[in-house]
Design an enzyme around this catalytic site. Structure first.
Site, PDB file in Angstrom:
ATOM      1  N   LYS A 212      59.089  29.362  46.544  1.00 19.93           N
ATOM      2  CA  LYS A 212      59.810  29.865  45.366  1.00 19.93           C
ATOM      3  C   LYS A 212      59.629  31.376  45.179  1.00 19.93           C
ATOM      4  CE  LYS A 212      59.944  28.670  40.413  1.00 19.93           C
ATOM      5  NZ  LYS A 212      59.269  27.840  39.392  1.00 19.93           N
TER       6      LYS A 212
ATOM      7  N   ILE B  34      60.026  23.526  44.997  1.00 24.46           N
ATOM      8  CA  ILE B  34      59.751  22.150  45.464  1.00 24.46           C
ATOM      9  C   ILE B  34      60.145  21.110  44.421  1.00 24.46           C
ATOM     10  CG2 ILE B  34      57.912  22.785  47.084  1.00 24.46           C
ATOM     11  CD1 ILE B  34      55.915  21.556  44.970  1.00 24.46           C
TER      12      ILE B  34
ATOM     13  N   THR C   5      42.086  20.336  46.329  1.00 28.04           N
ATOM     14  CA  THR C   5      40.963  21.243  46.072  1.00 28.04           C
ATOM     15  C   THR C   5      39.702  20.498  45.646  1.00 28.04           C
ATOM     16  OG1 THR C   5      40.221  22.968  44.529  1.00 28.04           O
ATOM     17  CG2 THR C   5      41.919  21.507  43.718  1.00 28.04           C
ATOM     18  N   ASP C   6      38.559  21.122  45.883  1.00 34.65           N
ATOM     19  CA  ASP C   6      37.290  20.539  45.413  1.00 34.65           C
ATOM     20  C   ASP C   6      37.216  20.500  43.889  1.00 34.65           C
ATOM     21  OD1 ASP C   6      36.907  23.275  44.907  1.00 34.65           O
ATOM     22  OD2 ASP C   6      35.123  23.458  46.167  1.00 34.65           O
TER      23      ASP C   6
HETATM   24  P1  NAD Z   1      48.763  31.029  46.349  1.00 32.04           P
HETATM   25  O1  NAD Z   1      48.892  31.119  44.874  1.00 32.04           O
HETATM   26  O2  NAD Z   1      48.360  32.233  47.112  1.00 32.04           O
HETATM   27  O3  NAD Z   1      50.166  30.545  46.969  1.00 32.04           O
HETATM   28  C1  NAD Z   1      50.936  29.546  46.389  1.00 32.04           C
HETATM   29  C2  NAD Z   1      52.338  29.652  46.997  1.00 32.04           C
HETATM   30  O4  NAD Z   1      53.137  28.600  46.457  1.00 32.04           O
HETATM   31  C3  NAD Z   1      53.057  30.963  46.657  1.00 32.04           C
HETATM   32  O5  NAD Z   1      53.679  31.476  47.806  1.00 32.04           O
HETATM   33  C4  NAD Z   1      54.088  30.551  45.622  1.00 32.04           C
HETATM   34  O6  NAD Z   1      55.244  31.363  45.628  1.00 32.04           O
HETATM   35  C5  NAD Z   1      54.396  29.132  46.061  1.00 32.04           C
HETATM   36  N1  NAD Z   1      54.915  28.296  44.988  1.00 32.04           N
HETATM   37  C6  NAD Z   1      54.396  28.109  43.731  1.00 32.04           C
HETATM   38  N2  NAD Z   1      55.159  27.251  43.040  1.00 32.04           N
HETATM   39  C7  NAD Z   1      56.155  26.851  43.866  1.00 32.04           C
HETATM   40  C8  NAD Z   1      57.237  25.956  43.731  1.00 32.04           C
HETATM   41  N3  NAD Z   1      57.469  25.294  42.583  1.00 32.04           N
HETATM   42  N4  NAD Z   1      58.057  25.766  44.792  1.00 32.04           N
HETATM   43  C9  NAD Z   1      57.864  26.436  45.937  1.00 32.04           C
HETATM   44  N5  NAD Z   1      56.860  27.316  46.125  1.00 32.04           N
HETATM   45  C10 NAD Z   1      56.011  27.517  45.097  1.00 32.04           C
HETATM   46  O7  NAD Z   1      47.798  29.823  46.612  1.00 32.04           O
HETATM   47  P2  NAD Z   1      46.709  29.583  47.765  1.00 32.04           P
HETATM   48  O8  NAD Z   1      45.429  30.160  47.341  1.00 32.04           O
HETATM   49  O9  NAD Z   1      47.295  29.966  49.066  1.00 32.04           O
HETATM   50  O10 NAD Z   1      46.580  27.990  47.681  1.00 32.04           O
HETATM   51  C11 NAD Z   1      47.462  27.168  48.430  1.00 32.04           C
HETATM   52  C12 NAD Z   1      47.139  25.726  48.129  1.00 32.04           C
HETATM   53  O11 NAD Z   1      45.783  25.453  48.452  1.00 32.04           O
HETATM   54  C13 NAD Z   1      47.301  25.352  46.651  1.00 32.04           C
HETATM   55  O12 NAD Z   1      47.857  24.065  46.583  1.00 32.04           O
HETATM   56  C14 NAD Z   1      45.882  25.354  46.112  1.00 32.04           C
HETATM   57  O13 NAD Z   1      45.757  24.447  45.046  1.00 32.04           O
HETATM   58  C15 NAD Z   1      45.114  24.900  47.327  1.00 32.04           C
HETATM   59  N6  NAD Z   1      43.719  25.367  47.422  1.00 32.04           N
HETATM   60  C16 NAD Z   1      43.428  26.696  47.290  1.00 32.04           C
HETATM   61  C17 NAD Z   1      42.113  27.123  47.447  1.00 32.04           C
HETATM   62  C18 NAD Z   1      41.723  28.574  47.299  1.00 32.04           C
HETATM   63  O14 NAD Z   1      40.534  28.868  47.210  1.00 32.04           O
HETATM   64  N7  NAD Z   1      42.668  29.515  47.286  1.00 32.04           N
HETATM   65  C19 NAD Z   1      41.108  26.183  47.739  1.00 32.04           C
HETATM   66  C20 NAD Z   1      41.444  24.834  47.852  1.00 32.04           C
HETATM   67  C21 NAD Z   1      42.765  24.441  47.707  1.00 32.04           C
HETATM   68  O1  DAU Z   2      37.332  25.724  44.626  1.00 31.78           O
HETATM   69  C1  DAU Z   2      38.649  25.828  45.106  1.00 31.78           C
HETATM   70  C2  DAU Z   2      39.428  26.681  44.146  1.00 31.78           C
HETATM   71  O2  DAU Z   2      38.951  28.017  44.330  1.00 31.78           O
HETATM   72  C3  DAU Z   2      40.928  26.626  44.361  1.00 31.78           C
HETATM   73  O3  DAU Z   2      41.375  25.314  44.127  1.00 31.78           O
HETATM   74  C4  DAU Z   2      41.652  27.615  43.444  1.00 31.78           C
HETATM   75  O4  DAU Z   2      43.032  27.633  43.750  1.00 31.78           O
HETATM   76  C5  DAU Z   2      41.067  28.987  43.677  1.00 31.78           C
HETATM   77  O5  DAU Z   2      41.639  29.914  42.777  1.00 31.78           O
HETATM   78  C6  DAU Z   2      39.558  28.972  43.508  1.00 31.78           C
HETATM   79  O6  DAU Z   2      39.210  28.699  42.111  1.00 31.78           O
HETATM   80  P1  DAU Z   2      37.996  29.452  41.369  1.00 31.78           P
HETATM   81  O7  DAU Z   2      38.253  29.418  39.931  1.00 31.78           O
HETATM   82  O8  DAU Z   2      36.678  28.958  41.869  1.00 31.78           O
HETATM   83  O9  DAU Z   2      38.212  30.906  42.009  1.00 31.78           O
HETATM   84  P2  DAU Z   2      38.182  32.374  41.331  1.00 31.78           P
HETATM   85  O10 DAU Z   2      38.330  33.353  42.455  1.00 31.78           O
HETATM   86  O11 DAU Z   2      39.123  32.497  40.200  1.00 31.78           O
HETATM   87  O12 DAU Z   2      36.718  32.448  40.756  1.00 31.78           O
HETATM   88  C7  DAU Z   2      35.582  32.275  41.578  1.00 31.78           C
HETATM   89  C8  DAU Z   2      34.361  32.349  40.705  1.00 31.78           C
HETATM   90  O13 DAU Z   2      34.235  33.676  40.197  1.00 31.78           O
HETATM   91  C9  DAU Z   2      34.413  31.448  39.495  1.00 31.78           C
HETATM   92  O14 DAU Z   2      33.095  30.972  39.206  1.00 31.78           O
HETATM   93  C10 DAU Z   2      34.887  32.364  38.378  1.00 31.78           C
HETATM   94  C11 DAU Z   2      34.264  33.708  38.768  1.00 31.78           C
HETATM   95  N1  DAU Z   2      35.055  34.891  38.371  1.00 31.78           N
HETATM   96  C12 DAU Z   2      36.356  34.939  38.731  1.00 31.78           C
HETATM   97  C13 DAU Z   2      37.139  36.003  38.375  1.00 31.78           C
HETATM   98  C14 DAU Z   2      38.606  36.064  38.776  1.00 31.78           C
HETATM   99  C15 DAU Z   2      34.461  35.925  37.674  1.00 31.78           C
HETATM  100  O15 DAU Z   2      33.253  35.887  37.374  1.00 31.78           O
HETATM  101  N2  DAU Z   2      35.231  36.975  37.310  1.00 31.78           N
HETATM  102  C16 DAU Z   2      36.548  37.063  37.609  1.00 31.78           C
HETATM  103  O16 DAU Z   2      37.209  38.059  37.237  1.00 31.78           O
END
Ligand code: NAD
Ligand code: DAU
Length: 421
Positions: free
Chosen positions: A78, A108, A188-189
């Site tokens: 999207k 989606i 995700t965890d």
């Molecule tokens: P991200 O936010 O970087 O990317 C998400 C993507 O999905 C973007 O390109 C966005 O444009 C697209 N999107 C959002 N809504 C949409 C829709 N309705 N239709 C089509 N496209 C859409 O996210 P990420 O960090 O790459 O995470 C990807 C996946 O992995 C997610 O499902 C997230 O829950 C999961 N995940 C992320 C982490 C992490 O630490 N980043 C860890 C575990 C699981």
């Molecule tokens: O555990 C998997 C998840 O990890 C994914 O499912 C999510 O999509 C991804 O965003 C991530 O979630 P968290 O909330 O753990 O990630 P974030 O980077 O936002 O934060 C990591 C840790 O750092 C959390 O304990 C919050 C803290 N934090 C985060 C931000 C953005 C801060 O202390 N300050 C901040 O500004």
């Protein structure tokens, strides 16, 4: 084991890692572990990768296409604020990869877009989601629309194709009968909720505690219901905190790197003793592809990173690598409902033959180097709506934030290092 999965191959383009940076035995299954019976996908499969312009999805696309094994990919994205078309530029710039790649902009949750794309796919890998916990606290609705309705639309399209496959009317290249599409939901965890001690196993109770985590848990439950009710070929992966190149600068590691490069304050929530398990992005993408090929239908697989750190420890390590002072850190008001700790058991995935390859030190170095070298990429994201978002999320927090001196970094108490589970 076939070498068609990512397993056994070094990190590819955009990983920020040289091939030599991988561990020696990376990707090779240990002798004696369960070996996957067979590849669930046909040779040279056509994958529909939803959310493939985001952080992890685009890594998956770059890694798979760079291998040149005949796999074709259609990305449906999207392009929300988090989707970046330029994340796929390395693929589009290479004629051989571009020939096996197509980009479709769409939602989606829109069956008119989704149905024809699922019709021609051998598998659907759903990365699409609203992914930032803090945004889910401010505005939950988009999380539900994509995480629940969007997943439902994808599953319905797969169900229709499964029915056509059963009736013999789903045809592939040269009009040969084609299997039903396999569906993999990237989860995700966070669905386990906060885990004070031990490690979550796949059958543990789901206990999501933020709107983001609740939407992800709902998506998983829908997938499970389609396996049970309609016999869909579907799986779920649960990854831990992922980091690496191309991550949106709203998340902890890229936010702190980019702020520190500009000598701006680093807003650390609460006491900074929350614990996360860090997973390098090529390992997350590789594990997903491994499960897609070799996982058993109906199963869920944890993908732990293997490096559990308190946020304070992580930030201190990051600052040391950047050569920036601890005095940049501000202790700010905590995230509401902040989960204290995530930790998962990875035995099931290991038994499927997957091993992570990128040690944390290598991954963090590569990430810092990538952000240093790709300033135009992150500066272009930190424009437009960024300032309004930043003010809403951090304005009051930073104005009341405490300087760092009152909680100097140091080893944090470790409630989770019981390796027994
Ligand atoms: P991200 O936010 O970087 O990317 C998400 C993507 O999905 C973007 O390109 C966005 O444009 C697209 N999107 C959002 N809504 C949409 C829709 N309705 N239709 C089509 N496209 C859409 O996210 P990420 O960090 O790459 O995470 C990807 C996946 O992995 C997610 O499902 C997230 O829950 C999961 N995940 C992320 C982490 C992490 O630490 N980043 C860890 C575990 C699981
Ligand atoms: O555990 C998997 C998840 O990890 C994914 O499912 C999510 O999509 C991804 O965003 C991530 O979630 P968290 O909330 O753990 O990630 P974030 O980077 O936002 O934060 C990591 C840790 O750092 C959390 O304990 C919050 C803290 N934090 C985060 C931000 C953005 C801060 O202390 N300050 C901040 O500004």
């Amino acid at each position: 084991m076939s070498d068609r999965g990512v397993a056994g191959r070094g990190p590819g383009p955009g990983s920020g890692l040289e091939p030599g940076a991988t561990t020696a035995d990376a990707g090779r299954p240990d002798p004696g572990l369960d070996q996957p019976a067979a590849d669930a996908l046909p040779p040279a499969p056509h994958l529909l990768v939803t959310g493939g312009a985001g952080f992890i999805g685009s890594c998956f696309v770059r890694e798979v296409l760079a291998r040149g094994d005949g796999t074709r990919i259609t990305v449906l994205d999207k392009l929300t604020y988090a989707g970046v078309r330029a994340n796929l530029a390395p693929v589009e710039a290479d004629p051989a990869q571009a020939a096996r790649f197509r980009f479709v902009r769409g939602d989606i949750a829109d069956p008119a877009v989704v149905d024809p794309l699922v019709e021609e796919a051998d598998a659907v890998v759903n990365f699409a989601a609203e992914s930032h916990v803090d945004r889910s606290i401010l505005d939950p609705e988009a999380f539900l629309r994509t995480g629940v309705i969007g997943v439902h639309v994808l599953l319905e399209a797969c169900r229709r194709e499964a029915e056509r496959a059963a009736a013999g009317s789903r045809l592939g290249p040269r009009r040969r009968p084609r299997r039903a599409p396999r569906f993999l939901q990237v989860s995700t965890d966070e669905v386990y909720g906060s885990v004070p001690v031990g490690r979550s196993e796949e059958e543990d109770r789901l206990d999501p505690r933020s709107p983001y985590a609740a939407a992800k848990a709902a998506g998983e439950l829908l997938v499970r219901s389609y396996v049970v009710t309609y016999g869909l070929d579907a799986l779920v992966t649960r990854g831990s905190n992922t980091y690496g190149p191309y991550q949106h600068p709203e998340k902890l590691i890229p936010l702190f790197i980019t702020n520190a490069l500009d000598d701006q304050p680093l807003p650390l929530y609460g006491d900074g003793l929350q614990r996360r398990d860090w997973l390098y992005v090529t390992d997350h993408a590789g594990a997903i592809e491994h499960v897609l090929h070799y996982g058993a239908s109906g199963e869920t697989y944890n993908i732990p990173g293997g490096t559990e750190l308190a946020n304070r420890e992580l930030v201190a390590t990051l600052l040391a690598r950047l050569g920036k002072p601890w005095s940049l850190v501000r202790r700010v008001e905590d995230r509401p409902g902040h989960d204290r700790r995530y930790a998962m058991d990875g035995t099931k995935l290991a038994r499927l033959g997957w091993r992570n390859r990128v040690p944390f030190e290598d991954g963090l170095r590569a990430t810092v180097d990538w952000f240093r070298a790709n300033e135009p990429w992150w500066r272009s994201i930190r424009t437009g709506d960024w300032d309004a978002w930043y003010e809403r999320q951090y304005g009051a927090r930073l104005s009341h934030g405490l300087p760092a001196a009152d909680f100097a970094p140091g080893p944090a108490p470790d409630p989770g290092r019981d390796e027994g589970r």
